[in-house]
Design a protein around this motif. Structure first.
Motif, short mmCIF file in Angstrom:
data_model
loop_
_atom_site.label_atom_id
_atom_site.label_comp_id
_atom_site.label_asym_id
_atom_site.label_seq_id
_atom_site.Cartn_x
_atom_site.Cartn_y
_atom_site.Cartn_z
N GLU A 249 13.88 24.38 103.26
CA GLU A 249 13.78 23.46 102.13
C GLU A 249 12.52 22.62 102.23
O GLU A 249 11.84 22.37 101.22
CB GLU A 249 15.01 22.56 102.08
CG GLU A 249 15.07 21.68 100.85
CD GLU A 249 16.41 20.99 100.70
OE1 GLU A 249 16.47 20.00 99.97
OE2 GLU A 249 17.39 21.47 101.31
N LYS A 250 12.17 22.17 103.44
CA LYS A 250 10.94 21.41 103.62
C LYS A 250 9.71 22.25 103.23
O LYS A 250 8.77 21.75 102.61
CB LYS A 250 10.80 20.99 105.08
CG LYS A 250 11.68 19.82 105.51
CD LYS A 250 11.15 18.49 105.01
CE LYS A 250 11.87 17.32 105.66
NZ LYS A 250 13.31 17.31 105.47
N THR A 253 9.13 22.70 99.41
CA THR A 253 8.91 21.48 98.65
C THR A 253 7.55 20.86 98.95
O THR A 253 7.33 19.69 98.69
CB THR A 253 10.01 20.44 98.94
OG1 THR A 253 10.06 20.19 100.34
CG2 THR A 253 11.35 20.92 98.46
N THR A 254 6.65 21.64 99.50
CA THR A 254 5.30 21.14 99.80
C THR A 254 4.30 21.73 98.83
O THR A 254 3.36 22.42 99.22
CB THR A 254 4.91 21.49 101.25
OG1 THR A 254 5.06 22.91 101.45
CG2 THR A 254 5.76 20.75 102.24
N ARG A 340 3.72 15.25 103.83
CA ARG A 340 4.58 16.44 103.89
C ARG A 340 4.33 17.24 105.17
O ARG A 340 5.25 17.81 105.76
CB ARG A 340 4.35 17.34 102.67
CG ARG A 340 4.64 16.69 101.32
CD ARG A 340 5.97 16.00 101.29
NE ARG A 340 6.17 15.22 100.09
CZ ARG A 340 6.93 14.14 100.00
NH1 ARG A 340 7.55 13.70 101.06
NH2 ARG A 340 7.04 13.49 98.86
N GLU A 343 6.17 15.58 107.88
CA GLU A 343 7.60 15.88 107.80
C GLU A 343 7.91 17.25 108.39
O GLU A 343 8.91 17.44 109.10
CB GLU A 343 8.07 15.81 106.35
CG GLU A 343 8.09 14.39 105.79
CD GLU A 343 8.42 14.36 104.31
OE1 GLU A 343 8.52 15.44 103.70
OE2 GLU A 343 8.58 13.26 103.75
N SER A 632 9.62 20.50 94.70
CA SER A 632 8.91 19.32 95.20
C SER A 632 9.46 18.04 94.56
O SER A 632 9.55 17.00 95.21
CB SER A 632 7.42 19.45 94.92
OG SER A 632 6.87 20.54 95.65
N GLN A 635 12.58 16.09 96.12
CA GLN A 635 12.48 15.19 97.27
C GLN A 635 12.72 13.73 96.88
O GLN A 635 13.11 12.92 97.72
CB GLN A 635 11.08 15.27 97.89
CG GLN A 635 10.70 16.66 98.35
CD GLN A 635 9.22 16.74 98.61
OE1 GLN A 635 8.79 16.54 99.73
NE2 GLN A 635 8.43 16.99 97.59
#
Length: 745
Positions: A249-250, A253-254, A340, A343, A632, A635
Motif C-alpha cells: 500500500e505504501k 501511494t507514492t 513518502r 515512510e 495517493s 493517505q
C-alpha cells in the motif's frame, strides 16, 4: 544484474523446492529399478509419478490432496481405456473426440483442474498406440497406478514434515516481487527517463503481485493450522504477509507528477540520490524475501537510515540554496516525495525488525477483518456449469474444439507410414502442451516450444555423443529434470530445453545407441505439431483479444470509479472502512492487470486484429495513473478536518462527472458525446496561503527546518490539490481516448 542474489532467490524458491520434490520422487525409484535391471520393464512407474507431480499446484493442503486423488482416478481410468482400445482405430478416433472435449472443458473449474485435464490427455497420448504399455495391459496399469500413488505418498509425508514450508516460500516471494516493483518505481527518478515508457512494466509487475497475493491468501487463510495460529511460527508468517500488504500500500501511494519532477530537478542530482536509495531499499526487501523462503533470520546488509540522512542533507542544501518565491510549489512537491520515501524507509525497517524478532506474537493477528472476502473465487465442481459452457459463446468450448481437431489431425498424420515417425505420441503431447484458449498465448508458447526443443535436442545429442560415463549422464539427467520441473511455470522455453535433454538421456538408457532416431523423431514431431497448432488456432474458432478490449475497459473504468468513491467518502466524511477500501483497491488493481494482460496478448495477434491498439494502450496507461493518484489521495484520511482550504465537494462533483461522461461514451458508442457541460473549476483557497508563504520568503523570513519526520501543512495541501488536478487531467485525457476508440468500433 546481481547474479549472487538471483541464485539465492532461485535456490530458496518454491519452484525449485517443488521441482526437486517431483524429481526425487521420479529418480529414487528409477535408480532402485535400474540397480536391479528392472527400469525398462517398470518404466511406467516413474513416468506416472512425474505426471501426478505436475498436477500439484500451489494451494492449501486439503485442496492439493483432493486434486491429486482426483487426478490419479482420472489418469488410471484414461490409461486403462486407451490400453484396452489401442488396437481399434475407429475407437481411438472416438476416444480423441470424447476425451479431447471433456478434459479440455475442465478449464471451466479453474487452473487447477485445467492442468488435470491437460495431463489426462497426455496420458491418453502415451497409451494410445501401446508403445509403452505393451501386451500385458493389466500389469502395465498396475505399475502405472503404483507410480501415481507413490507421488501421493511423497506429498503426504513432505506436507506433514514441513507444514509451513509452502506458506513461508510464498510470503518470501511476495517480498521479492515487491522489491522488483520498487526497482521499477525507482526508474521514474532516473534522470532522462520518460515515466510513460515505464508504465507498462509497472502494470505487468502489478499483475504478478496480484496473482501471487491471491495464491498466498488462499494458502494462508484456508490452511487450518495457520489460521488457528496454534504456534508462534504460524502467527509470524501471518504477520509477515499482512506487513507485506501494508508495504504494498505504501508503494502504490507514492505517485506524483514525475514529468514535472524531471523538468524541475533533473540537473540538481537529487533525483539520482532518490533513485539510488530506492534501489537500496529494494535490496533490503529482497533479502527479507530470500530469508523467508529459506527460513533463516537476517541482518541488514546496508544501513538505510544513514543513506537516507545523506539524501535528506542533499535535499536541505538544495532547498536552502535555491528556494525563492518563484519556485515554492516545486519544492513543496519535492518535500512530499521526500516524506513518502522516508515512510517507505521506515516500513522497510519495520519489516526487518518483525522478521528478526523472537518474542511471542499476539494470537488475534488476523481477526480484525473477514479473510474470506479477500480469497479468490474458484468454481466448484458442478455439472450445470460444465453443461452451460457447451456453446460456441464459451471460450472453453471453442478451445476444446480446436484442441480436439488438432489431436485428430496429429494422430492421423502420425499414421502416415512414409513419414517414418517412430514416436507418434510425441505429436499429440506437443499439441496438448502448446495449444491454449487464446491465439496469442498459443503462438508465443509454440515458438518457445520450438526454440527449447531444438536447442535441447542439439545439446543432448552432443552429450550422448561425447559422454559415455553413466554416472555423469545420470547427474545430467537428474539436474535437467529438477530444472525442468522448477522452470515449467515461469520459463517455459528453458523448461522445454531441459525436458528435451532428460528425455533424450532417459530413452538412451532404455534403448542404448538409438540417439539418431530419437533426435530425428523429436524434431520432426515438434515441427509437425507446431504447424498444426498454428493453423488450427488461426482458422478454427479463434478468439481474438480485440473482442475483449471493450468489456475489460468498461470493467476497469467501473472499478477505478468504485475505488475513487471509497477514497473520497473517507476524505469527505472521515469514515474508517479499511476492509471495504482494501477490497475496492484490490478489485481496481485486478481489473487494470486484466486489461493490461489483454493488451500484451493483443500484440501477438495478426495485424488485422490489432485495430485501435494505440487507444487501448493509452487507456491502460491513463487507468494506471488514475488508480495511482486515487491511491495517493487515500493517505489523507482526515483531510477535510485539517485541510478546509480545499474545496473537496466541488472537486468530487467534477471528477464524478468526468467518470460518468466516460461511461456514457462506452454505452453510446455510435453517438459519443463530443462536448460536455462546462465543469466549474473548484475554488483554490490554497493560493492565498501560497501567497503569504512567498511573501515570507521574499522578505527573508525563511527558517532552516531540518526535521525529516515532519512536514508542513502547506506542503500537504499543495500535494492534495496537485493530485486532484492530476486525476482530473487524466480523466479528461481518458475521455478523449475513449471517444477516439469508440468512433472506430
Amino acid at each position: 544484474m546481481n547474479y549472487t542474489s538471483e541464485l539465492k532467490k532461485f535456490a530458496t524458491s518454491q519452484a525449485l523446492f517443488s521441482g526437486m520434490r517431483v524429481a526425487l520422487a521420479v529418480v529414487i525409484p528409477s535408480i532402485i529399478l535400474a540397480y536391479f535391471g528392472l527400469l525398462k520393464e517398470y518404466f511406467l512407474f516413474p513416468l506416472a509419478t512425474s505426471f501426478v507431480g505436475l498436477t500439484d499446484q500451489i494451494g492449501p493442503y486439503i485442496r492439493r490432496r483432493n486434486t491429486l486423488i482426483f487426478a490419479i482416478t482420472n489418469f488410471i481410468l484414461v490409461a486403462a481405456i486407451a490400453s484396452l482400445l489401442k488396437d481399434y482405430t475407429v475407437f481411438i478416433y472416438l476416444e480423441i473426440i470424447i476425451f479431447g472435449i471433456i478434459y479440455s472443458m475442465f478449464g471451466v473449474y479453474g487452473q487447477r483442474l485445467s492442468v488435470v485435464g491437460g495431463i489426462s490427455l497426455v496420458i491418453f497420448s502415451v497409451f494410445v498406440d501401446g508403445h509403452l504399455s505393451g501386451d500385458d495391459i493389466l500389469k502395465s496399469i498396475l505399475i502405472f497406478s503404483a507410480g501415481c500413488f507413490w507421488f501421493l505418498f511423497i506429498f503426504l509425508v513432505v506436507s506433514k514434515l514441513q507444514p509451513y514450508k509452502l506458506a513461508s516460500q510464498l510470503i518470501g516471494e511476495n517480498y521479492i516481487q515487491l522489491a522488483e516493483y520498487l526497482r521499477l518505481r525507482a526508474q521514474f527518478y532516473k534522470v532522462g527517463v520518460e515515466a510513460e515508457n515505464k508504465i507498462s512494466e509497472v502494470i505487468s509487475q502489478l499483475s504478478i503481485i496480484k496473482t501471487l497475493q491471491e495464491d498466498t491468501r488462499e494458502v494462508l487463510f484456508k490452511t487450518r493450522k495457520i489460521v488457528d495460529e496454534a504456534t508462534n511460527q504460524s502467527r509470524m508468517l501471518m504477520l509477515m504477509f499482512l506487513t507485506s500488504i501494508d508495504f504494498y500500500e505504501k508503494l502504490i501511494t507514492t505517485n506524483t507528477d514525475f514529468k514535472k519532477l524531471q523538468e524541475n530537478f533533473s540537473e540538481t542530482g537529487i533525483l539520482t540520490d532518490i533513485h539510488d536509495h530506492l534501489l537500496y531499499l529494494a535490496e533490503e526487501v529482497e533479502n527479507v524475501g530470500i530469508a523467508l523462503q529459506s527460513g533463516n533470520k537476517i541482518s541488514p546488509n546496508i544501513n538505510i537510515n544513514i543513506h537516507l540522512e545523506k539524501v535528506y542533507q542533499k535535499y536541505f542544501q538544495l532547498r536552502n540554496a535555491n528556494l525563492n518565491e518563484t519556485n515554492l510549489e516545486k519544492y513543496l512537491s519535492l518535500r512530499l516525495v521526500m516524506m513518502r520515501i522516508k515512510e517507505m524507509n521506515d516500513e522497510v525497517k519495520i519489516i526487518q525488525k518483525k522478521w528478526s524478532q523472537n518474542e511471542k506474537i499476539e494470537k488475534n493477528i488476523s481477526k480484525n477483518f473477514d479473510v474470506l472476502k479477500f480469497l479468490p473465487q474458484e468454481e466448484k465442481i458442478n455439472f450445470k456449469i460444465f453443461a452451460q459452457n457447451f456453446s460456441l459463446k464459451s471460450s472453453h468450448f471453442r478451445h476444446a474444439i480446436r484442441l480436439t481437431v488438432a489431436m485428430l489431425l496429429g494422430y492421423a498424420i502420425s499414421k502416415f507410414e512414409f513419414l517414418g515417425i517412430g514416436h507418434s505420441y510425441w505429436i499429440l503431447i506437443t499439441i496438448i502442451a502448446i495449444i491454449r484458449p487464446a491465439y496469442s498465448i498459443t503462438k508465443h508458447r509454440n515458438l518457445l516450444r520450438i526454440y527449447g526443443t531444438f536447442a535441447g535436442a542439439l545439446l543432448a545429442y552432443l552429450i550422448l555423443h561425447f559422454v559415455g560415463n553413466n554416472t555423469v549422464l545420470l547427474t545430467i539427467l537428474f539436474s535437467s529434470m529438477i530444472l525442468c520441473f522448477s522452470l515449467l511455470k515461469t520459463k517455459y522455453a528453458w523448461a522445454v530445453f531441459f525436458m528435451t535433454i532428460y528425455i533424450f538421456i532417459s530413452f538412451n538408457f532404455l534403448n542404448p545407441g538409438n540417439v539418431n532416431v530419437i533426435f530425428k523423431d523429436r524434431l520432426v514431431d515438434t515441427t509437425i505439431a507446431g504447424v498444426l497448432v498454428f493453423l488450427v488456432s488461426l482458422f478454427i474458432f479463434p478468439i481474438w483479444e480485440e473482442a475483449l478490449n471493450k468489456p475489460l475497459m468498461e470493467i476497469c473504468l467501473k472499478e477505478n470509479l468504485n475505488y475513487y468513491k471509497v477514497v473520497m467518502e473517507n476524505l469527505l466524511q472521515n469514515t474508517e472502512k479499511a476492509e471495504n477500501y482494501k477490497l475496492k483497491r484490490r478489485d481496481a488493481i485486478i481489473s487494470l492487470a486484466n486489461l493490461s494482460d489483454n493488451f500484451q496478448r493483443m500484440l501477438s495477434d495478426p495485424k488485422n486484429h490489432q485495430e485501435r491498439l494505440e487507444y487501448v494502450h493509452q487507456f491502460v496507461n491513463t487507468s494506471h495513473l488514475a488508480l495511482g493518484y486515487t491511491a495517493s489521495l487515500s493517505q489523507f484520511s482526515d483531510a477535510t478536518k485539517l485541510f478546509s482550504k480545499i474545496d473537496f465537494n466541488q472537486w468530487n462533483i467534477k471528477i464524478l462527472q468526468q467518470f460518468a461522461e466516460i461511461e456514457e461514451i462506452f454505452k453510446n458508442e455510435e453517438d459519443s458525446p463530443q462536448n460536455s457541460a462546462i465543469l466549474e473549476k473548484p475554488k483554490n483557497h490554497l493560493e492565498s496561503l501560497l501567497k503569504i508563504r512567498k511573501n515570507e520568503i521574499e522578505e527573508n523570513e525563511f527558517f532552516d527546518k531540518r526535521d525529516i519526520s515532519k512536514i508542513s501543512m502547506l506542503a500537504e495541501l499543495n500535494n492534495i490539490t496537485e493530485l486532484l488536478e492530476l486525476l482530473s487531467e487524466v480523466l479528461a485525457e481518458q475521455k478523449r481516448i475513449s471517444i477516439s476508440y469508440c468512433k472506430l468500433l
